[in-house]
Motif scaffolding. Structure first.
Motif, PDB file in Angstrom:
ATOM      1  N   PHE A 180      25.569   4.901 -19.287  1.00 28.03           N
ATOM      2  CA  PHE A 180      24.763   3.981 -20.094  1.00 28.03           C
ATOM      3  C   PHE A 180      25.264   2.538 -19.971  1.00 28.03           C
ATOM      4  N   LEU A 181      26.548   2.322 -20.284  1.00 29.18           N
ATOM      5  CA  LEU A 181      27.098   0.965 -20.188  1.00 29.18           C
ATOM      6  C   LEU A 181      27.146   0.477 -18.751  1.00 29.18           C
ATOM      7  N   THR A 182      27.403   1.402 -17.812  1.00 29.97           N
ATOM      8  CA  THR A 182      27.429   1.013 -16.404  1.00 29.97           C
ATOM      9  C   THR A 182      26.071   0.481 -15.969  1.00 29.97           C
ATOM     10  N   ALA A 183      24.990   1.103 -16.466  1.00 29.18           N
ATOM     11  CA  ALA A 183      23.647   0.642 -16.099  1.00 29.18           C
ATOM     12  C   ALA A 183      23.386  -0.756 -16.632  1.00 29.18           C
ATOM     13  N   ILE A 184      23.809  -1.033 -17.876  1.00 24.09           N
ATOM     14  CA  ILE A 184      23.635  -2.376 -18.429  1.00 24.09           C
ATOM     15  C   ILE A 184      24.406  -3.401 -17.605  1.00 24.09           C
ATOM     16  N   ALA A 185      25.648  -3.058 -17.247  1.00 25.36           N
ATOM     17  CA  ALA A 185      26.454  -3.988 -16.455  1.00 25.36           C
ATOM     18  C   ALA A 185      25.868  -4.188 -15.064  1.00 25.36           C
ATOM     19  N   ALA A 186      25.357  -3.118 -14.455  1.00 26.03           N
ATOM     20  CA  ALA A 186      24.770  -3.243 -13.122  1.00 26.03           C
ATOM     21  C   ALA A 186      23.557  -4.167 -13.143  1.00 26.03           C
ATOM     22  N   GLY A 187      22.723  -4.029 -14.166  1.00 27.39           N
ATOM     23  CA  GLY A 187      21.596  -4.947 -14.293  1.00 27.39           C
ATOM     24  C   GLY A 187      22.043  -6.377 -14.489  1.00 27.39           C
ATOM     25  N   GLY A 188      23.113  -6.573 -15.258  1.00 32.17           N
ATOM     26  CA  GLY A 188      23.630  -7.923 -15.458  1.00 32.17           C
ATOM     27  C   GLY A 188      24.164  -8.543 -14.190  1.00 32.17           C
ATOM     28  N   VAL A 189      24.883  -7.750 -13.386  1.00 31.21           N
ATOM     29  CA  VAL A 189      25.411  -8.272 -12.122  1.00 31.21           C
ATOM     30  C   VAL A 189      24.262  -8.647 -11.189  1.00 31.21           C
ATOM     31  N   ALA A 190      23.249  -7.782 -11.111  1.00 28.88           N
ATOM     32  CA  ALA A 190      22.108  -8.076 -10.234  1.00 28.88           C
ATOM     33  C   ALA A 190      21.408  -9.363 -10.657  1.00 28.88           C
ATOM     34  N   ALA A 191      21.197  -9.536 -11.968  1.00 29.52           N
ATOM     35  CA  ALA A 191      20.547 -10.763 -12.443  1.00 29.52           C
ATOM     36  C   ALA A 191      21.414 -11.982 -12.192  1.00 29.52           C
ATOM     37  N   SER A 192      22.724 -11.835 -12.316  1.00 30.69           N
ATOM     38  CA  SER A 192      23.620 -12.965 -12.057  1.00 30.69           C
ATOM     39  C   SER A 192      23.571 -13.378 -10.596  1.00 30.69           C
ATOM     40  N   LEU A 193      23.563 -12.403  -9.697  1.00 25.21           N
ATOM     41  CA  LEU A 193      23.527 -12.715  -8.270  1.00 25.21           C
ATOM     42  C   LEU A 193      22.211 -13.375  -7.871  1.00 25.21           C
ATOM     43  N   LEU A 194      21.144 -13.070  -8.604  1.00 21.88           N
ATOM     44  CA  LEU A 194      19.826 -13.647  -8.314  1.00 21.88           C
ATOM     45  C   LEU A 194      19.467 -14.745  -9.310  1.00 21.88           C
ATOM     46  N   SER A 195      20.479 -15.340  -9.932  1.00 23.27           N
ATOM     47  CA  SER A 195      20.223 -16.298 -11.012  1.00 23.27           C
ATOM     48  C   SER A 195      19.474 -17.541 -10.554  1.00 23.27           C
ATOM     49  N   GLY A 196      19.533 -17.861  -9.267  1.00 24.91           N
ATOM     50  CA  GLY A 196      18.803 -19.023  -8.790  1.00 24.91           C
ATOM     51  C   GLY A 196      17.307 -18.920  -9.004  1.00 24.91           C
ATOM     52  N   ALA A 197      16.804 -17.678  -9.116  1.00 25.57           N
ATOM     53  CA  ALA A 197      15.372 -17.490  -9.292  1.00 25.57           C
ATOM     54  C   ALA A 197      14.885 -17.994 -10.637  1.00 25.57           C
ATOM     55  N   PHE A 198      15.759 -17.982 -11.670  1.00 22.84           N
ATOM     56  CA  PHE A 198      15.313 -18.441 -12.983  1.00 22.84           C
ATOM     57  C   PHE A 198      16.026 -19.699 -13.458  1.00 22.84           C
ATOM     58  N   THR A 199      17.193 -20.022 -12.910  1.00 25.88           N
ATOM     59  CA  THR A 199      17.854 -21.252 -13.343  1.00 25.88           C
ATOM     60  C   THR A 199      17.140 -22.492 -12.821  1.00 25.88           C
ATOM     61  N   ARG A 200      16.314 -22.343 -11.787  1.00 26.58           N
ATOM     62  CA  ARG A 200      15.556 -23.494 -11.268  1.00 26.58           C
ATOM     63  C   ARG A 200      14.324 -23.801 -12.102  1.00 26.58           C
ATOM     64  N   LEU A 201      13.932 -22.887 -12.976  1.00 24.22           N
ATOM     65  CA  LEU A 201      12.737 -23.121 -13.786  1.00 24.22           C
ATOM     66  C   LEU A 201      12.973 -24.270 -14.760  1.00 24.22           C
ATOM     67  N   PRO A 202      11.953 -25.078 -15.041  1.00 24.73           N
ATOM     68  CA  PRO A 202      12.185 -26.294 -15.828  1.00 24.73           C
ATOM     69  C   PRO A 202      12.444 -26.043 -17.303  1.00 24.73           C
TER      70      PRO A 202
END
Length: 333
Positions: A180-202
């Protein structure tokens, strides 16, 4: 949103006489609470000044994303590594390695460049605390960011419900509970690695609200899921939404706060981040005790979505394009 212990000194060790003492855990929490506001002030000060006070603040966003990657990475690697060290070297060896890593961290901290304030420092004592609270109350973006964090933690924190949900819906399978916790952390790591997709939004406020609502929806659906793989997929989505919300919220707070009040506001954010999950876990346990784990989790997710909708509807400033906040120019070196 989920706040779990860092990798330092938090391996899964037996709660015997060799285990951690409450006093050491309290000291660790106190020092961590003192460290985080200073860390956030330092993080924004090492960025180019022009990038912090305009809406092209790439440096701040990148620092926040990297910080989130390290946090989620420690959630994934820390417990497993701690278990291997305890099995091979024992609890004493684990704490020795922990002490050595802290010594390395202290050495790195002392090697940081000296930073002097470029503006008039905040007033000391209770007057400075009052200045920070006044700023929080009268600044809609900051106030809404902290309220959103409270909505997602106090109303829908799921950690204390995981064992009960596992017993009710997944036949008390220990393998599912461990993931359970591993799944939450895995999703967080994936979103962090792809953070450029949403940090560029105004508009980071809209991103924060959408991610917080996604967190609540994912947890509510997880409470209804009977298939363990579907449940893990929903927790992965929740972890990704958590990371998007945290990075967006921190960007809002750090880029809307004057330099002289950044320490005060960061301290308030730290209080919310520490207390919210604990109160949320308590709320979940109390609701589950009178109903069921499924009811507690589903109702918490729906309450989170409703609270986020109210925050967005009651704060029109969040829906407008962000304006550049004026600030003094940094003197030349």
């Amino acid at each position: 949103m989920p706040r779990t212990p860092t990798a330092h000194g938090n391996a899964a060790v037996p709660t015997s006489d060799a285990g951690p003492r409450p006093s050491s855990a309290t000291l660790h929490r106190h020092t961590d609470s003192s460290r985080v506001p200073s860390d956030r002030v330092h993080r924004i000060n090492i960025c180019p000044f022009s990038s912090v006070r305009s809406w092209g603040r790439k440096c701040v966003r990148r620092h926040l994303a990297l910080n989130r990657i390290s946090f989620q990475g420690s959630m994934l690697i820390g417990p497993a590594l701690g278990g291997l060290i305890v099995a091979g070297l024992g609890v004493g060896g684990c704490y020795l390695i922990d002490a050595l890593t802290f010594a390395a961290a202290l050495y790195g901290a002392f090697r940081l460049p000296q930073m002097r304030p470029d503006v008039e420092p905040a007033r000391p004592g209770l007057r400075g605390v009052r200045d920070g609270l006044d700023f929080l109350v009268r600044t809609p973006a900051i106030r809404s960011a902290l309220l959103t964090d409270l909505a997602t933690t106090v109303l829908s924190m799921p950690i204390s419900l995981f064992p009960l949900i596992n017993a009710e819906r997944f036949d008390n399978d220990p393998r599912a509970l461990g993931l359970f916790l591993t799944a939450i952390a895995a999703g967080g790591v994936a979103a962090s690695l792809l953070s450029g997709a949403f940090t560029r939004l105004p508009n980071h406020a809209l991103v924060m609200l959408a991610a917080a609502a996604t967190w609540g929806v994912a947890l509510a659906l997880f409470g209804l899921a009977s298939n363990p793989w579907l449940g893990l997929a929903l927790l992965t989505l929740a972890g990704a939404a958590d990371t998007v919300s945290v990075i967006s919220r921190s960007t809002i707070i750090q880029t809307h706060t004057p330099s002289e009040l950044l320490g005060r506001v960061s301290a308030a954010e730290q209080i919310v981040g520490q207390a919210g999950p604990d109160i949320g876990n308590l709320r979940g346990g109390l609701v589950a005790a009178s109903t069921s784990g499924t009811t507690a989790l589903v109702s918490g997710g729906l309450l989170c979505v409703a609270a986020v909708a109210l925050i967005g509807a009651g704060t029109p400033e969040l829906r407008r394009p962000p304006a550049v906040s004026p600030s003094p120019q940094r003197p030349a070196a």
